[in-house]
Write a protein that holds these residues in place. Structure first.
Motif, short mmCIF file in Angstrom:
data_model
loop_
_atom_site.label_atom_id
_atom_site.label_comp_id
_atom_site.label_asym_id
_atom_site.label_seq_id
_atom_site.Cartn_x
_atom_site.Cartn_y
_atom_site.Cartn_z
N HIS A 75 53.18 22.38 -71.23
CA HIS A 75 53.78 21.21 -71.90
C HIS A 75 52.81 20.59 -73.00
O HIS A 75 53.39 20.24 -73.94
N ALA A 76 51.46 20.80 -72.52
CA ALA A 76 50.58 20.11 -73.59
C ALA A 76 50.18 21.06 -74.75
O ALA A 76 50.26 20.56 -75.84
N GLU A 77 50.21 22.11 -74.49
CA GLU A 77 49.91 23.19 -75.65
C GLU A 77 51.05 23.87 -76.36
O GLU A 77 50.71 24.19 -77.53
N HIS A 78 52.17 24.04 -75.62
CA HIS A 78 53.18 24.58 -76.21
C HIS A 78 54.34 23.77 -76.25
O HIS A 78 55.57 24.39 -76.80
N ALA B 28 48.30 25.09 -60.46
CA ALA B 28 48.03 23.56 -60.81
C ALA B 28 48.15 23.31 -62.11
O ALA B 28 48.51 22.33 -62.60
N PHE B 29 47.69 24.11 -62.95
CA PHE B 29 47.30 23.91 -64.51
C PHE B 29 48.64 24.39 -65.19
O PHE B 29 48.73 24.03 -66.44
N ILE C 136 40.81 31.52 -56.09
CA ILE C 136 40.81 30.55 -56.87
C ILE C 136 41.75 30.59 -58.25
O ILE C 136 42.23 29.65 -58.61
N PRO C 137 41.62 31.68 -58.84
CA PRO C 137 42.62 31.80 -60.15
C PRO C 137 43.95 31.59 -59.80
O PRO C 137 44.49 30.82 -60.62
N THR D 94 57.92 23.51 -65.44
CA THR D 94 58.05 23.61 -64.19
C THR D 94 58.96 24.69 -63.79
O THR D 94 58.64 25.45 -62.76
N LEU D 95 60.20 24.96 -64.41
CA LEU D 95 61.03 26.08 -64.24
C LEU D 95 60.03 27.46 -64.29
O LEU D 95 60.44 28.24 -63.74
#
Length: 127
Positions: free
Chosen positions: A83-86, A76-77, A69-70, A94-95
């Motif tokens: 992108h959102a936090e950094h 997935a995230f 699961i991890p 993606t790279l």
């Protein structure tokens, strides 16, 4: 199926790898079959229901779920998090994920090769 054929091949290898005890005892076939039955593991299960009755299978399944699961969450995230936090552009995030995945694949291949070489050197060494 394939699993049943492979397990039969494995069991045949166990019977043949006992040092040739059948050659030393020219008794009747019933006696040699009895000794082979005592030294070989039971016939592997052929149906999924039979397989799930084996406690070791449950142990493998239960340890695998928290281990998988991890990795699914990371793949997935991680790009979204980067992108959102950094503030990384989506292409760079993606790279990073691509490099992460390629490293995992390379580690699996190198680890598999190293484990096989260790096993070939001595079957007592852990794979």
């Amino acid at each position: 199926g394939f699993i049943h054929q492979e397990s039969d091949r494995f069991l045949d290898g166990l019977e043949g790898g006992d040092g040739g005890s059948d050659d030393q005892e020219p008794d009747s076939s019933a006696a040699s079959a009895g000794s082979a039955a005592q030294s070989c593991p039971p016939t592997p299960p052929t149906r999924w229901g039979d397989l799930l009755r084996i406690p070791t299978v449950w142990l493998l399944l239960l340890q695998g779920v928290p281990g998988c699961i991890p990795w699914g969450v990371i793949s997935a995230f991680l790009p979204d998090f980067l992108h959102a936090e950094h503030g990384l552009p989506v292409q760079q995030a993606t790279l990073v994920m691509t490099a992460f995945s390629a490293g995992g694949m390379g580690g699996t291949l190198v680890g598999g090769e190293a484990g096989q070489r260790l096993y070939n050197a001595s079957a007592r060494l852990p794979p």
